[in-house]
Design an enzyme around this catalytic site. Structure first.
Site, PDB file in Angstrom:
ATOM      1  CB  ALA A  45     -17.262   2.622  -3.142  1.00  0.00           C
ATOM      2  CD  GLU A  46     -14.418  -1.778  -2.919  1.00  0.00           C
ATOM      3  OE1 GLU A  46     -13.765  -2.345  -2.012  1.00  0.00           O
ATOM      4  OE2 GLU A  46     -15.346  -2.316  -3.544  1.00  0.00           O
ATOM      5  CB  THR A  47     -11.164   0.827   3.010  1.00  0.00           C
ATOM      6  OG1 THR A  47     -12.062   1.902   3.309  1.00  0.00           O
ATOM      7  CG2 THR A  47      -9.865   1.035   3.768  1.00  0.00           C
ATOM      8  CB  CYS A  71     -11.728  -2.702  -5.429  1.00  0.00           C
ATOM      9  SG  CYS A  71     -12.284  -1.000  -5.690  1.00  0.00           S
TER      10      CYS A  71
END
Length: 219
Positions: A45-47, A71
């Site tokens: 979903a996120e980096t 985030c």
């Protein structure tokens, strides 16, 4: 260029729980295009990417498709890396391929058995970490995987053979090696051989034992 990357489970105290995020601590910013490609390849979903500026860190966050303004879980994951894993690398003395956090221990993964054999940790620094112990592991030369276990915070600089550590090692190597039954060796001075079987919610651990002493005590 070789860049270290961490995958952290945020908002959980167990492996395979919480919300996973990838974290890259950079010396300087990469191009937005390259950071986007890394995030896309991670397919999480996120980096999060972080660069130190003075005594703080600047962060940027990418989904597999776009950069976002904020985030939360990836920010927590980045803080975890900055506060814990950088200290851990120093204590062990050699940076791993990846670091995972279980319920009671860290697990640091390396490329080869020779790297595990060569580790000479700083037990004083390890003893200051807020965990039971640190597992280091790599593929084995004659077994499926090898490991060592350091727990100076519990009064054990290096444990000879640690059955409980293999409850974390087994699910990890099952996924990597695509095998549910594996042979393992703990590379302490005394050494030990363990057979591990992954049963989904449980791990079956077996091995041999020998009698050394029979005696009596007065109580």
């Amino acid at each position: 260029m070789r860049q270290k990357i961490y995958q952290i489970g945020a908002f959980t105290n167990r492996t395979f729980g919480g919300n996973p995020a990838a974290v890259c601590i950079l010396d300087s910013w990469l191009s937005p295009e390259l950071m986007q490609k890394i995030a896309q390849e991670n397919n999480l979903a996120e980096t999060a990417f972080a660069v130190k500026k003075d005594d703080q860190y600047e962060l940027r966050w990418f989904t597999p498709e776009v950069e976002v303004d904020l985030c939360g879980h990836a920010t927590l994951a980045t803080a975890f890396v900055l506060f814990h894993i950088e200290e851990l690398d120093t204590a062990i003395g050699k940076a791993p391929v990846k670091t995972l956090k279980g319920k009671t221990d860290y697990m640091m993964v390396y490329r080869s058995q020779k790297e595990i054999e060569a580790i000479e940790p700083n037990h004083h620094l390890l003893g200051q970490l807020d965990v039971r112990g640190v597992i280091v592991t790599a593929p084995g030369e004659e077994v499926d995987f090898v490991s060592r276990f350091f727990a100076p915070a519990c009064g054990i600089p290096e444990d000879p053979v640690t059955g409980s550590a293999h409850t974390s090692l087994t699910p990890y190597w099952t996924e990597i090696l695509d095998k549910t039954k594996m042979t393992a060796k703990q590379l302490s001075k005394r050494g030990g051989d363990v057979v591990c079987e992954y049963l989904g919610e449980r791990v079956k651990i077996s091995g041999k034992a020998v009698l050394y002493l029979t005696g009596e005590i007065d109580i």
